[in-house]
Design a protein around this motif. Structure first.
Motif, PDB file in Angstrom:
ATOM      1  N   TYR A   8      -4.270  10.704   7.188  1.00  0.00           N
ATOM      2  CA  TYR A   8      -3.016   9.694   6.677  1.00  0.00           C
ATOM      3  C   TYR A   8      -2.693   9.091   8.081  1.00  0.00           C
ATOM      4  CZ  TYR A   8       1.262   7.576   4.216  1.00  0.00           C
ATOM      5  OH  TYR A   8       2.075   6.955   3.560  1.00  0.00           O
ATOM      6  N   ARG A  10       0.019   5.301   9.177  1.00  0.00           N
ATOM      7  CA  ARG A  10       0.688   4.551   8.540  1.00  0.00           C
ATOM      8  C   ARG A  10       1.408   3.418   9.498  1.00  0.00           C
ATOM      9  NH1 ARG A  10       4.966   7.433   4.995  1.00  0.00           N
ATOM     10  NH2 ARG A  10       6.037   7.756   7.204  1.00  0.00           N
ATOM     11  N   LEU A  31      -4.604   1.900   1.894  1.00  0.00           N
ATOM     12  CA  LEU A  31      -3.317   2.159   0.131  1.00  0.00           C
ATOM     13  C   LEU A  31      -2.268   1.653   0.402  1.00  0.00           C
ATOM     14  CD1 LEU A  31      -2.331   4.085  -1.696  1.00  0.00           C
ATOM     15  CD2 LEU A  31      -1.434   5.863   0.138  1.00  0.00           C
ATOM     16  N   SER A  32      -1.639   0.905  -0.568  1.00  0.00           N
ATOM     17  CA  SER A  32      -0.907  -0.175  -0.889  1.00  0.00           C
ATOM     18  C   SER A  32       0.091   0.804  -2.006  1.00  0.00           C
ATOM     19  CB  SER A  32      -0.706  -1.844  -0.946  1.00  0.00           C
ATOM     20  OG  SER A  32      -1.928  -1.772  -2.566  1.00  0.00           O
ATOM     21  N   GLY A  33       0.255  -0.080  -3.414  1.00  0.00           N
ATOM     22  CA  GLY A  33       0.776   0.797  -4.440  1.00  0.00           C
ATOM     23  C   GLY A  33      -0.281   1.846  -4.636  1.00  0.00           C
ATOM     24  N   GLY A  34      -1.694   2.086  -4.244  1.00  0.00           N
ATOM     25  CA  GLY A  34      -2.482   3.501  -4.973  1.00  0.00           C
ATOM     26  C   GLY A  34      -1.919   4.343  -6.096  1.00  0.00           C
ATOM     27  N   ASP A  53      -2.338   3.675   4.735  1.00  0.00           N
ATOM     28  CA  ASP A  53      -1.072   3.125   4.158  1.00  0.00           C
ATOM     29  C   ASP A  53      -0.219   1.787   5.028  1.00  0.00           C
ATOM     30  OD1 ASP A  53       0.950   2.695   2.157  1.00  0.00           O
ATOM     31  OD2 ASP A  53       1.928   4.768   2.652  1.00  0.00           O
ATOM     32  N   GLY A  55       1.666  -0.500   3.314  1.00  0.00           N
ATOM     33  CA  GLY A  55       2.813  -0.401   1.837  1.00  0.00           C
ATOM     34  C   GLY A  55       3.748  -0.459   3.448  1.00  0.00           C
ATOM     35  N   ARG A  56       4.271  -0.497   4.376  1.00  0.00           N
ATOM     36  CA  ARG A  56       4.843  -0.256   5.537  1.00  0.00           C
ATOM     37  C   ARG A  56       5.217  -1.253   6.456  1.00  0.00           C
ATOM     38  NH1 ARG A  56       8.787   4.573   4.887  1.00  0.00           N
ATOM     39  NH2 ARG A  56       8.067   5.394   3.028  1.00  0.00           N
ATOM     40  N   ARG A 109       4.440  -0.961  -9.480  1.00  0.00           N
ATOM     41  CA  ARG A 109       3.613  -0.360  -8.167  1.00  0.00           C
ATOM     42  C   ARG A 109       3.410  -0.796  -7.686  1.00  0.00           C
ATOM     43  NH1 ARG A 109       5.526   2.472  -3.716  1.00  0.00           N
ATOM     44  NH2 ARG A 109       4.104   3.794  -3.199  1.00  0.00           N
TER      45      ARG A 109
ATOM     46  N   PHE B  34       2.123  16.860   7.214  1.00  0.00           N
ATOM     47  CA  PHE B  34       3.265  15.806   7.680  1.00  0.00           C
ATOM     48  C   PHE B  34       4.231  15.999   7.606  1.00  0.00           C
ATOM     49  CE2 PHE B  34      -0.209  13.974   7.328  1.00  0.00           C
ATOM     50  CZ  PHE B  34      -1.111  12.785   8.235  1.00  0.00           C
ATOM     51  N   CYS B  92       1.006   9.187  -9.091  1.00  0.00           N
ATOM     52  CA  CYS B  92       0.336   8.498  -8.098  1.00  0.00           C
ATOM     53  C   CYS B  92       1.261   7.404  -7.027  1.00  0.00           C
ATOM     54  CB  CYS B  92      -0.146   6.560  -8.940  1.00  0.00           C
ATOM     55  SG  CYS B  92      -1.145   7.300 -10.259  1.00  0.00           S
TER      56      CYS B  92
END
Lengths: 288, 192
Positions: A8, A10, A31-34, A53, A55-56, A109, B34, B92
Protein backbone atom coordinates in the motif's frame (compact mmCIF):
# COMPACT_ATOMS: atom_id res chain seq x y z
CA UNK A 1 -14.11 -12.47 1.76
CA UNK A 2 -10.56 -11.32 2.16
CA UNK A 3 -8.38 -10.18 -0.71
CA UNK A 4 -4.88 -11.54 -1.18
CA UNK A 5 -2.30 -9.41 0.60
CA UNK A 6 -0.98 -6.39 -1.23
CA UNK A 7 1.33 -3.48 -0.52
CA UNK A 8 0.00 0.00 0.00
CA UNK A 9 1.27 3.43 -0.96
CA UNK A 10 -0.39 6.75 -0.24
CA UNK A 11 1.29 9.47 -2.28
CA UNK A 12 0.61 13.08 -1.35
CA UNK A 13 1.04 14.48 -4.84
CA UNK A 14 0.31 13.42 -8.41
CA UNK A 15 4.04 13.49 -9.23
CA UNK A 16 4.73 11.07 -6.39
CA UNK A 17 1.87 8.82 -7.56
CA UNK A 18 3.25 8.71 -11.11
CA UNK A 19 6.73 7.81 -9.83
CA UNK A 20 5.26 5.01 -7.71
CA UNK A 21 3.21 3.74 -10.65
CA UNK A 22 6.30 3.74 -12.87
CA UNK A 23 8.27 1.88 -10.20
CA UNK A 24 5.65 -0.81 -9.55
CA UNK A 25 4.54 -1.09 -13.18
CA UNK A 26 1.85 -3.60 -14.10
CA UNK A 27 1.78 -4.97 -10.55
CA UNK A 28 0.13 -1.82 -9.24
CA UNK A 29 -3.48 -0.71 -9.26
CA UNK A 30 -4.76 2.78 -8.53
CA UNK A 31 -7.17 3.01 -5.58
CA UNK A 32 -9.60 5.87 -5.13
CA UNK A 33 -13.06 5.18 -3.60
CA UNK A 34 -12.53 1.42 -3.67
CA UNK A 35 -16.19 0.52 -4.10
CA UNK A 36 -15.43 -1.19 -7.43
CA UNK A 37 -11.82 -2.25 -6.96
CA UNK A 38 -12.06 -3.82 -3.50
CA UNK A 39 -14.93 -6.20 -4.43
CA UNK A 40 -12.85 -7.23 -7.48
CA UNK A 41 -9.86 -7.96 -5.25
CA UNK A 42 -11.99 -9.84 -2.72
CA UNK A 43 -13.37 -12.01 -5.52
CA UNK A 44 -9.69 -12.57 -6.44
CA UNK A 45 -10.31 -11.45 -10.00
CA UNK A 46 -7.16 -9.34 -9.83
CA UNK A 47 -3.94 -9.77 -7.84
CA UNK A 48 -2.08 -6.48 -7.68
CA UNK A 49 1.15 -6.44 -5.70
CA UNK A 50 0.49 -2.93 -4.50
CA UNK A 51 -2.36 -0.43 -4.36
CA UNK A 52 -1.52 3.21 -4.92
CA UNK A 53 -4.11 5.20 -2.98
CA UNK A 54 -4.59 8.53 -4.75
CA UNK A 55 -7.42 9.48 -2.37
CA UNK A 56 -5.50 12.25 -0.64
CA UNK A 57 -4.07 14.11 -3.59
CA UNK A 58 -5.69 17.56 -3.44
CA UNK A 59 -5.00 18.33 -7.13
CA UNK A 60 -7.35 15.52 -8.16
CA UNK A 61 -10.41 16.84 -6.32
CA UNK A 62 -12.89 19.55 -7.00
CA UNK A 63 -15.04 20.90 -9.78
CA UNK A 64 -13.84 24.05 -11.53
CA UNK A 65 -15.02 26.16 -14.43
CA UNK A 66 -12.98 26.14 -17.63
CA UNK A 67 -13.29 28.35 -20.71
CA UNK A 68 -16.06 26.26 -22.25
CA UNK A 69 -17.29 24.08 -19.45
CA UNK A 70 -16.13 22.20 -16.38
CA UNK A 71 -13.14 20.30 -15.16
CA UNK A 72 -14.15 17.59 -12.72
CA UNK A 73 -11.27 16.15 -10.70
CA UNK A 74 -10.95 12.36 -10.85
CA UNK A 75 -11.64 12.05 -7.10
CA UNK A 76 -14.99 13.84 -7.31
CA UNK A 77 -17.60 11.50 -5.87
CA UNK A 78 -20.84 10.65 -7.62
CA UNK A 79 -22.70 12.48 -4.86
CA UNK A 80 -20.61 15.60 -5.40
CA UNK A 81 -21.35 15.52 -9.14
CA UNK A 82 -25.04 14.81 -8.52
CA UNK A 83 -25.43 17.70 -6.06
CA UNK A 84 -23.00 20.26 -7.51
CA UNK A 85 -24.74 23.51 -8.52
CA UNK A 86 -22.00 24.00 -11.14
CA UNK A 87 -22.67 20.63 -12.78
CA UNK A 88 -26.42 21.01 -12.54
CA UNK A 89 -26.18 24.32 -14.32
CA UNK A 90 -23.55 23.56 -16.97
CA UNK A 91 -24.37 19.93 -17.82
CA UNK A 92 -27.40 18.66 -15.92
CA UNK A 93 -27.26 15.39 -17.88
CA UNK A 94 -24.07 14.42 -16.03
CA UNK A 95 -25.63 15.22 -12.65
CA UNK A 96 -28.66 13.13 -13.55
CA UNK A 97 -26.53 10.12 -14.54
CA UNK A 98 -24.42 10.44 -11.36
CA UNK A 99 -27.61 10.39 -9.29
CA UNK A 100 -28.65 7.09 -10.84
CA UNK A 101 -25.44 5.23 -9.92
CA UNK A 102 -25.70 2.40 -7.37
CA UNK A 103 -26.93 3.43 -3.94
CA UNK A 104 -26.15 6.15 -1.41
CA UNK A 105 -23.03 4.50 -0.01
CA UNK A 106 -21.64 3.89 -3.49
CA UNK A 107 -22.37 7.47 -4.59
CA UNK A 108 -20.78 8.83 -1.42
CA UNK A 109 -17.55 6.94 -1.94
CA UNK A 110 -17.30 6.12 -5.65
CA UNK A 111 -15.46 8.62 -7.85
CA UNK A 112 -15.88 9.70 -11.45
CA UNK A 113 -12.27 8.81 -12.24
CA UNK A 114 -12.59 5.42 -10.59
CA UNK A 115 -15.85 4.60 -12.32
CA UNK A 116 -14.58 5.69 -15.74
CA UNK A 117 -11.31 3.74 -15.37
CA UNK A 118 -13.11 0.65 -14.10
CA UNK A 119 -15.11 0.79 -17.37
CA UNK A 120 -17.85 -1.56 -16.26
CA UNK A 121 -19.93 -2.20 -19.40
CA UNK A 122 -23.13 -1.69 -17.37
CA UNK A 123 -22.03 1.47 -15.54
CA UNK A 124 -24.05 4.68 -15.87
CA UNK A 125 -21.32 7.28 -16.41
CA UNK A 126 -20.08 6.03 -19.81
CA UNK A 127 -23.44 6.76 -21.48
CA UNK A 128 -23.44 10.36 -20.23
CA UNK A 129 -19.73 10.92 -20.92
CA UNK A 130 -20.24 9.72 -24.50
CA UNK A 131 -23.32 11.89 -25.11
CA UNK A 132 -21.54 14.91 -23.62
CA UNK A 133 -18.39 14.21 -25.69
CA UNK A 134 -16.39 14.44 -22.48
CA UNK A 135 -12.61 14.38 -22.55
CA UNK A 136 -10.79 12.17 -20.07
CA UNK A 137 -7.51 13.69 -18.96
CA UNK A 138 -4.62 11.33 -18.30
CA UNK A 139 -1.28 12.22 -16.77
CA UNK A 140 1.99 10.35 -17.09
CA UNK A 141 5.61 11.26 -16.46
CA UNK A 142 5.68 12.40 -20.11
CA UNK A 143 2.88 14.90 -19.66
CA UNK A 144 -0.85 15.17 -20.00
CA UNK A 145 -3.20 14.13 -22.78
CA UNK A 146 -6.93 14.29 -23.35
CA UNK A 147 -8.77 11.18 -24.50
CA UNK A 148 -12.24 11.64 -26.05
CA UNK A 149 -14.84 9.47 -24.29
CA UNK A 150 -15.56 7.69 -27.59
CA UNK A 151 -11.94 6.43 -27.61
CA UNK A 152 -11.63 5.89 -23.86
CA UNK A 153 -13.93 2.92 -23.32
CA UNK A 154 -12.30 0.11 -25.28
CA UNK A 155 -13.91 -3.04 -23.90
CA UNK A 156 -15.38 -4.68 -20.82
CA UNK A 157 -13.32 -3.30 -17.89
CA UNK A 158 -10.84 -1.96 -20.43
CA UNK A 159 -9.86 1.61 -21.10
CA UNK A 160 -7.41 3.51 -23.27
CA UNK A 161 -5.03 4.44 -20.45
CA UNK A 162 -1.46 3.42 -21.17
CA UNK A 163 0.73 1.78 -18.54
CA UNK A 164 2.03 4.51 -16.26
CA UNK A 165 -0.92 6.84 -16.86
CA UNK A 166 -3.37 8.02 -14.22
CA UNK A 167 -6.77 9.47 -15.04
CA UNK A 168 -6.74 12.86 -13.33
CA UNK A 169 -9.87 14.69 -14.51
CA UNK A 170 -12.89 14.67 -16.75
CA UNK A 171 -13.61 17.72 -18.87
CA UNK A 172 -17.08 18.44 -20.15
CA UNK A 173 -18.33 21.29 -22.28
CA UNK A 174 -21.30 23.31 -21.03
CA UNK A 175 -24.42 22.13 -22.79
CA UNK A 176 -25.40 24.86 -25.28
CA UNK A 177 -28.44 27.10 -24.99
CA UNK A 178 -31.51 25.43 -26.47
CA UNK A 179 -30.31 22.01 -25.46
CA UNK A 180 -31.78 19.42 -23.14
CA UNK A 181 -30.47 16.16 -21.78
CA UNK A 182 -31.90 13.08 -20.16
CA UNK A 183 -30.56 9.80 -18.77
CA UNK A 184 -32.95 6.90 -18.46
CA UNK A 185 -32.18 3.31 -17.59
CA UNK A 186 -33.69 -0.10 -17.17
CA UNK A 187 -31.82 -1.21 -14.07
CA UNK A 188 -31.03 -4.72 -13.00
CA UNK A 189 -33.24 -5.05 -9.93
CA UNK A 190 -30.72 -6.21 -7.35
CA UNK A 191 -27.58 -4.33 -8.36
CA UNK A 192 -28.97 -1.21 -9.99
CA UNK A 193 -26.55 -1.68 -12.90
CA UNK A 194 -27.93 -0.79 -16.34
CA UNK A 195 -29.38 -3.52 -18.52
CA UNK A 196 -29.91 -0.59 -20.82
CA UNK A 197 -29.06 3.02 -20.04
CA UNK A 198 -29.48 5.82 -22.56
CA UNK A 199 -28.14 9.36 -22.25
CA UNK A 200 -29.46 11.79 -24.83
CA UNK A 201 -28.47 15.40 -25.44
CA UNK A 202 -30.65 17.24 -27.96
CA UNK A 203 -29.98 20.75 -29.23
CA UNK A 204 -32.80 22.65 -30.93
CA UNK A 205 -32.56 25.35 -33.53
CA UNK A 206 -35.90 26.90 -34.35
CA UNK A 207 -38.39 24.05 -34.53
CA UNK A 208 -35.89 21.47 -35.68
CA UNK A 209 -33.18 19.36 -34.17
CA UNK A 210 -29.75 20.88 -34.75
CA UNK A 211 -27.98 17.90 -33.24
CA UNK A 212 -28.59 14.89 -31.07
CA UNK A 213 -25.97 12.92 -29.17
CA UNK A 214 -26.84 9.54 -27.74
CA UNK A 215 -24.73 7.36 -25.42
CA UNK A 216 -25.86 3.81 -24.69
CA UNK A 217 -24.59 1.64 -21.81
CA UNK A 218 -25.37 -1.92 -20.75
CA UNK A 219 -26.51 -3.06 -24.19
CA UNK A 220 -23.17 -3.89 -25.76
CA UNK A 221 -19.58 -3.71 -24.68
CA UNK A 222 -18.11 -1.17 -24.53
CA UNK A 223 -20.73 1.55 -24.14
CA UNK A 224 -21.27 3.26 -27.50
CA UNK A 225 -22.55 6.31 -29.34
CA UNK A 226 -25.71 5.49 -31.33
CA UNK A 227 -24.40 7.37 -34.35
CA UNK A 228 -26.93 6.03 -36.86
CA UNK A 229 -29.75 7.31 -34.69
CA UNK A 230 -27.96 10.64 -34.20
CA UNK A 231 -27.51 11.07 -37.97
CA UNK A 232 -31.17 10.27 -38.57
CA UNK A 233 -32.16 13.18 -36.31
CA UNK A 234 -29.90 15.96 -37.57
CA UNK A 235 -31.95 18.70 -39.19
CA UNK A 236 -35.24 16.85 -38.66
CA UNK A 237 -38.33 18.50 -37.19
CA UNK A 238 -38.67 17.97 -33.43
CA UNK A 239 -41.61 15.59 -33.79
CA UNK A 240 -42.47 12.27 -32.15
CA UNK A 241 -42.24 10.62 -35.58
CA UNK A 242 -38.63 11.65 -36.14
CA UNK A 243 -37.70 10.52 -32.62
CA UNK A 244 -39.29 7.12 -33.19
CA UNK A 245 -37.66 6.65 -36.58
CA UNK A 246 -34.25 7.54 -35.14
CA UNK A 247 -34.68 5.42 -32.01
CA UNK A 248 -35.31 2.37 -34.18
CA UNK A 249 -31.61 2.66 -35.16
CA UNK A 250 -30.33 2.78 -31.56
CA UNK A 251 -28.73 -0.67 -31.64
CA UNK A 252 -27.89 -0.67 -35.35
CA UNK A 253 -24.58 -2.35 -36.07
CA UNK A 254 -23.83 -3.31 -32.43
CA UNK A 255 -23.20 -6.77 -31.06
CA UNK A 256 -25.61 -6.89 -28.10
CA UNK A 257 -24.76 -8.58 -24.80
CA UNK A 258 -26.68 -11.73 -24.02
CA UNK A 259 -26.70 -13.01 -20.45
CA UNK A 260 -28.98 -14.18 -17.64
CA UNK A 261 -30.13 -10.61 -16.95
CA UNK A 262 -31.50 -10.07 -20.46
CA UNK A 263 -31.33 -11.70 -23.87
CA UNK A 264 -29.69 -9.90 -26.79
CA UNK A 265 -33.09 -9.47 -28.41
CA UNK A 266 -34.55 -7.88 -25.28
CA UNK A 267 -31.57 -5.54 -24.92
CA UNK A 268 -32.00 -4.33 -28.50
CA UNK A 269 -35.67 -3.70 -27.84
CA UNK A 270 -34.81 -1.82 -24.62
CA UNK A 271 -32.22 0.26 -26.50
CA UNK A 272 -34.87 1.38 -28.99
CA UNK A 273 -37.54 2.11 -26.40
CA UNK A 274 -35.24 3.87 -23.94
CA UNK A 275 -33.63 5.90 -26.71
CA UNK A 276 -37.04 7.13 -27.81
CA UNK A 277 -38.01 7.98 -24.22
CA UNK A 278 -34.69 9.67 -23.45
CA UNK A 279 -34.90 11.72 -26.66
CA UNK A 280 -38.49 12.76 -25.87
CA UNK A 281 -37.52 13.81 -22.34
CA UNK A 282 -34.41 15.64 -23.58
CA UNK A 283 -36.53 17.44 -26.16
CA UNK A 284 -39.07 18.44 -23.54
CA UNK A 285 -36.28 19.90 -21.42
CA UNK A 286 -34.68 21.62 -24.43
CA UNK A 287 -37.95 23.40 -25.06
CA UNK A 288 -37.76 24.49 -21.41
CA UNK B 1 -8.31 -31.28 2.42
CA UNK B 2 -5.35 -29.62 0.76
CA UNK B 3 -3.25 -30.14 3.87
CA UNK B 4 -4.10 -33.85 3.99
CA UNK B 5 -2.95 -34.31 0.39
CA UNK B 6 0.30 -32.55 1.10
CA UNK B 7 0.96 -34.77 4.10
CA UNK B 8 0.45 -37.87 2.02
CA UNK B 9 2.95 -36.68 -0.56
CA UNK B 10 5.43 -35.81 2.14
CA UNK B 11 5.14 -39.28 3.62
CA UNK B 12 5.88 -40.80 0.22
CA UNK B 13 9.10 -38.84 -0.17
CA UNK B 14 10.24 -38.47 3.38
CA UNK B 15 13.71 -37.18 2.53
CA UNK B 16 12.61 -34.30 0.33
CA UNK B 17 9.73 -33.15 2.46
CA UNK B 18 11.56 -31.21 5.19
CA UNK B 19 13.56 -29.28 2.61
CA UNK B 20 10.41 -28.30 0.77
CA UNK B 21 8.71 -27.23 3.97
CA UNK B 22 11.56 -25.02 5.08
CA UNK B 23 11.78 -23.48 1.60
CA UNK B 24 8.11 -22.58 1.83
CA UNK B 25 8.52 -21.10 5.25
CA UNK B 26 11.35 -18.96 3.98
CA UNK B 27 9.33 -17.80 0.98
CA UNK B 28 6.47 -16.57 3.13
CA UNK B 29 6.83 -13.16 4.63
CA UNK B 30 3.84 -11.93 6.59
CA UNK B 31 2.31 -8.82 5.08
CA UNK B 32 3.64 -5.56 6.41
CA UNK B 33 1.50 -3.97 9.09
CA UNK B 34 0.65 -0.30 8.96
CA UNK B 35 0.02 1.83 12.04
CA UNK B 36 -3.43 3.40 11.82
CA UNK B 37 -4.75 6.08 14.13
CA UNK B 38 -8.24 7.40 13.79
CA UNK B 39 -11.28 8.31 15.83
CA UNK B 40 -14.31 6.13 16.45
CA UNK B 41 -17.38 7.73 18.01
CA UNK B 42 -15.21 10.54 19.31
CA UNK B 43 -12.49 8.40 20.91
CA UNK B 44 -8.93 8.14 19.66
CA UNK B 45 -8.10 4.65 18.39
CA UNK B 46 -4.67 3.25 17.50
CA UNK B 47 -4.30 0.03 15.61
CA UNK B 48 -1.99 -1.91 13.35
CA UNK B 49 -3.12 -3.90 10.33
CA UNK B 50 -1.97 -5.12 6.94
CA UNK B 51 -3.13 -3.02 3.98
CA UNK B 52 -5.64 -5.61 2.80
CA UNK B 53 -7.62 -5.50 6.07
CA UNK B 54 -10.95 -3.83 5.42
CA UNK B 55 -12.21 -1.09 7.70
CA UNK B 56 -15.03 -3.51 8.56
CA UNK B 57 -12.61 -6.17 9.86
CA UNK B 58 -10.47 -3.58 11.58
CA UNK B 59 -13.46 -2.11 13.45
CA UNK B 60 -14.84 -5.50 14.45
CA UNK B 61 -11.41 -6.70 15.61
CA UNK B 62 -11.18 -3.58 17.76
CA UNK B 63 -14.49 -4.50 19.39
CA UNK B 64 -16.87 -2.33 17.40
CA UNK B 65 -19.04 -5.33 16.61
CA UNK B 66 -22.10 -3.14 16.16
CA UNK B 67 -20.75 -2.78 12.61
CA UNK B 68 -22.24 -5.86 10.97
CA UNK B 69 -20.54 -8.11 8.46
CA UNK B 70 -23.07 -8.99 5.75
CA UNK B 71 -22.10 -9.43 2.11
CA UNK B 72 -18.59 -7.91 2.21
CA UNK B 73 -19.07 -6.73 -1.35
CA UNK B 74 -20.78 -3.37 -0.94
CA UNK B 75 -24.25 -4.69 -1.71
CA UNK B 76 -26.09 -5.07 1.60
CA UNK B 77 -25.15 -1.98 3.64
CA UNK B 78 -25.03 -3.87 6.97
CA UNK B 79 -21.56 -2.41 7.62
CA UNK B 80 -22.56 1.19 6.92
CA UNK B 81 -20.62 3.70 9.03
CA UNK B 82 -20.04 7.42 8.70
CA UNK B 83 -16.56 8.29 7.42
CA UNK B 84 -16.05 11.97 8.18
CA UNK B 85 -19.83 12.28 8.31
CA UNK B 86 -20.49 10.45 5.04
CA UNK B 87 -22.20 7.03 4.89
CA UNK B 88 -19.95 4.38 3.36
CA UNK B 89 -19.74 0.59 3.29
CA UNK B 90 -16.93 -0.24 5.73
CA UNK B 91 -16.29 -3.47 3.79
CA UNK B 92 -15.23 -1.48 0.73
CA UNK B 93 -12.85 0.84 2.53
CA UNK B 94 -9.40 -0.29 3.63
CA UNK B 95 -8.49 0.10 7.28
CA UNK B 96 -5.42 2.10 6.25
CA UNK B 97 -7.70 4.55 4.45
CA UNK B 98 -9.22 5.48 7.82
CA UNK B 99 -5.93 7.04 8.94
CA UNK B 100 -6.71 10.39 10.52
CA UNK B 101 -10.44 10.09 9.80
CA UNK B 102 -13.48 10.18 12.05
CA UNK B 103 -15.69 7.09 12.07
CA UNK B 104 -19.19 7.08 13.52
CA UNK B 105 -21.01 3.79 14.13
CA UNK B 106 -24.59 3.33 15.25
CA UNK B 107 -23.35 3.65 18.84
CA UNK B 108 -22.03 7.11 18.05
CA UNK B 109 -25.45 8.25 16.90
CA UNK B 110 -27.17 7.52 20.19
CA UNK B 111 -26.67 5.40 23.30
CA UNK B 112 -28.98 3.06 25.16
CA UNK B 113 -29.41 5.75 27.83
CA UNK B 114 -29.86 8.53 25.32
CA UNK B 115 -31.41 7.17 22.13
CA UNK B 116 -31.43 9.21 18.97
CA UNK B 117 -34.97 9.85 17.64
CA UNK B 118 -34.28 7.46 14.73
CA UNK B 119 -33.34 4.68 17.17
CA UNK B 120 -36.33 5.45 19.37
CA UNK B 121 -38.76 5.31 16.46
CA UNK B 122 -37.23 2.05 15.14
CA UNK B 123 -38.05 0.48 18.51
CA UNK B 124 -41.47 2.09 18.97
CA UNK B 125 -42.73 1.30 15.48
CA UNK B 126 -41.40 -2.26 15.22
CA UNK B 127 -38.88 -1.50 12.48
CA UNK B 128 -36.55 -4.15 13.90
CA UNK B 129 -37.06 -7.88 13.51
CA UNK B 130 -33.86 -9.92 13.52
CA UNK B 131 -31.88 -6.71 13.95
CA UNK B 132 -28.96 -7.53 11.70
CA UNK B 133 -29.56 -4.73 9.20
CA UNK B 134 -30.51 -2.24 11.92
CA UNK B 135 -27.13 -0.64 12.72
CA UNK B 136 -26.41 0.04 9.04
CA UNK B 137 -29.97 1.08 8.38
CA UNK B 138 -29.90 3.62 11.22
CA UNK B 139 -26.58 5.08 10.08
CA UNK B 140 -27.94 5.43 6.53
CA UNK B 141 -31.14 7.01 7.86
CA UNK B 142 -29.09 9.40 9.99
CA UNK B 143 -27.13 10.58 6.97
CA UNK B 144 -30.31 10.91 4.92
CA UNK B 145 -31.89 13.17 7.54
CA UNK B 146 -28.69 15.24 7.69
CA UNK B 147 -28.96 15.86 3.95
CA UNK B 148 -32.77 16.09 3.81
CA UNK B 149 -34.47 16.79 7.14
CA UNK B 150 -38.01 16.16 5.83
CA UNK B 151 -37.75 13.51 3.10
CA UNK B 152 -40.76 12.14 1.25
CA UNK B 153 -41.39 8.39 1.48
CA UNK B 154 -39.87 8.05 -2.00
CA UNK B 155 -36.77 9.92 -0.85
CA UNK B 156 -36.54 7.68 2.20
CA UNK B 157 -36.67 4.63 -0.07
CA UNK B 158 -33.86 6.08 -2.19
CA UNK B 159 -31.91 6.94 0.97
CA UNK B 160 -31.95 3.35 2.25
CA UNK B 161 -31.65 1.70 -1.18
CA UNK B 162 -28.16 0.56 -0.22
CA UNK B 163 -29.36 -1.27 2.90
CA UNK B 164 -31.02 -4.63 2.56
CA UNK B 165 -33.49 -6.00 5.11
CA UNK B 166 -34.75 -9.55 4.71
CA UNK B 167 -37.34 -9.43 7.53
CA UNK B 168 -39.48 -6.35 7.65
CA UNK B 169 -40.40 -5.68 4.04
CA UNK B 170 -39.16 -2.13 4.71
CA UNK B 171 -42.58 -0.58 5.41
CA UNK B 172 -42.02 -0.17 9.14
CA UNK B 173 -38.46 1.03 8.57
CA UNK B 174 -39.77 3.76 6.26
CA UNK B 175 -42.49 4.58 8.83
CA UNK B 176 -39.87 4.88 11.57
CA UNK B 177 -37.59 7.17 9.55
CA UNK B 178 -40.55 9.33 8.57
CA UNK B 179 -41.68 9.56 12.21
CA UNK B 180 -38.15 10.36 13.39
CA UNK B 181 -37.88 13.15 10.84
CA UNK B 182 -41.16 14.56 12.14
CA UNK B 183 -40.02 14.38 15.74
CA UNK B 184 -36.65 15.94 14.97
CA UNK B 185 -38.33 18.78 13.06
CA UNK B 186 -40.79 19.51 15.87
CA UNK B 187 -38.14 19.37 18.62
CA UNK B 188 -35.97 21.69 16.52
CA UNK B 189 -38.97 24.00 16.16
CA UNK B 190 -39.48 24.01 19.95
CA UNK B 191 -35.84 24.84 20.62
CA UNK B 192 -35.68 27.86 18.34
Amino acid sequence: MIPAAFGYERPATLEEALILLARHGEGARILSGGHSLLPVLKARLAHPGVLIDIGRIPALSGITRTAGGLRIGALTTHYEVESSPLVREACPLLAEAAGRIGDVQVRNRGTIGGSASHADPAADYPAALLALEAVLVASSPDGTRGIPAADFFTGPYENALKPGEILTAVEVASSPAGSGGAYLKAAQQASGFAICGVAALVTLSGGSIASAKIGVTGVATPAYRARKAEEALAGKPASPESLRAAAALAAEGVDPLDDFHASAEFRVQLAKVYTERALAEALRRAKG
Amino acid sequence: MATATKKKKAAGSAKKAPARTSKRAAAYTPPKKFPISFRVNGSEVRAEAPAHTSLLYLLRDLGFTEVKNGCEAGDCGACTVLLDGVAVNACCVLGVQAEGREITTVKGIGTVENLHPIQKKFIELGAIQCGFCTPGMIVAAYELLEKKPRPSREEIKAGIAGNLCRCTGYVKIIDAIEAAAGEMASSKGRKS
